[in-house]
Design a protein around this motif. Structure first.
Motif, PDB file in Angstrom:
ATOM      1  N   GLU A 162       0.820  -1.195   0.000  1.00 34.71           N
ATOM      2  CA  GLU A 162       0.000   0.000   0.000  1.00 34.71           C
ATOM      3  C   GLU A 162       0.863   1.257   0.000  1.00 34.71           C
ATOM      4  O   GLU A 162       0.474   2.262  -0.582  1.00 34.71           O
ATOM      5  CB  GLU A 162      -0.954  -0.020   1.183  1.00 34.71           C
ATOM      6  N   ALA A 163       1.996   1.191   0.654  1.00 39.81           N
ATOM      7  CA  ALA A 163       2.899   2.347   0.667  1.00 39.81           C
ATOM      8  C   ALA A 163       3.378   2.656  -0.749  1.00 39.81           C
ATOM      9  O   ALA A 163       3.449   3.820  -1.150  1.00 39.81           O
ATOM     10  CB  ALA A 163       4.072   2.090   1.594  1.00 39.81           C
ATOM     11  N   PHE A 164       3.694   1.626  -1.501  1.00 34.80           N
ATOM     12  CA  PHE A 164       4.143   1.802  -2.885  1.00 34.80           C
ATOM     13  C   PHE A 164       3.067   2.506  -3.705  1.00 34.80           C
ATOM     14  O   PHE A 164       3.348   3.458  -4.430  1.00 34.80           O
ATOM     15  CB  PHE A 164       4.497   0.442  -3.491  1.00 34.80           C
ATOM     16  N   LYS A 165       1.835   2.042  -3.574  1.00 30.98           N
ATOM     17  CA  LYS A 165       0.733   2.642  -4.340  1.00 30.98           C
ATOM     18  C   LYS A 165       0.473   4.080  -3.901  1.00 30.98           C
ATOM     19  O   LYS A 165       0.060   4.908  -4.709  1.00 30.98           O
ATOM     20  CB  LYS A 165      -0.527   1.795  -4.194  1.00 30.98           C
ATOM     21  N   ALA A 166       0.701   4.381  -2.626  1.00 33.84           N
ATOM     22  CA  ALA A 166       0.507   5.744  -2.141  1.00 33.84           C
ATOM     23  C   ALA A 166       1.532   6.693  -2.763  1.00 33.84           C
ATOM     24  O   ALA A 166       1.209   7.827  -3.129  1.00 33.84           O
ATOM     25  CB  ALA A 166       0.609   5.784  -0.623  1.00 33.84           C
TER      26      ALA A 166
END
Length: 76
Positions: free
Chosen positions: A1-5
């Motif tokens: 999720e951090a990557f997508k953020a």
């Protein structure tokens, strides 16, 4: 999720080995070998057209029994 953020528009490609393992973990033991063999026909295809043809066969064969697993391959 951090990557997508951080990278919301980036495409993420999963490792085929991990994708196959995840799929086989969700398939009944009695079907695992056959599903694995059918998946090999897709990711070992010599070109995109043949891979799409093999996926269509995979989809028609397995989508009624494993709709979520087939859909996960369609989304990749």
């Amino acid at each position: 999720e951090a990557f997508k953020a951080i990278y919301p528009k980036a495409d993420v490609q999963r490792c085929v080995v991990h994708k196959v393992r995840n799929t086989l973990n969700r398939v009944r033991k009695k079907d695992q070998f056959e599903v694995a063999e059918d998946l090999k026909l897709i990711y070992r295809a010599p070109n995109k057209e043949m891979a799409l043809q093999m996926f269509q066969q995979f989809e028609s064969k397995w989508s009624s029994k494993y709709p979520r697993e087939v859909q996960s391959w369609a989304n990749e």
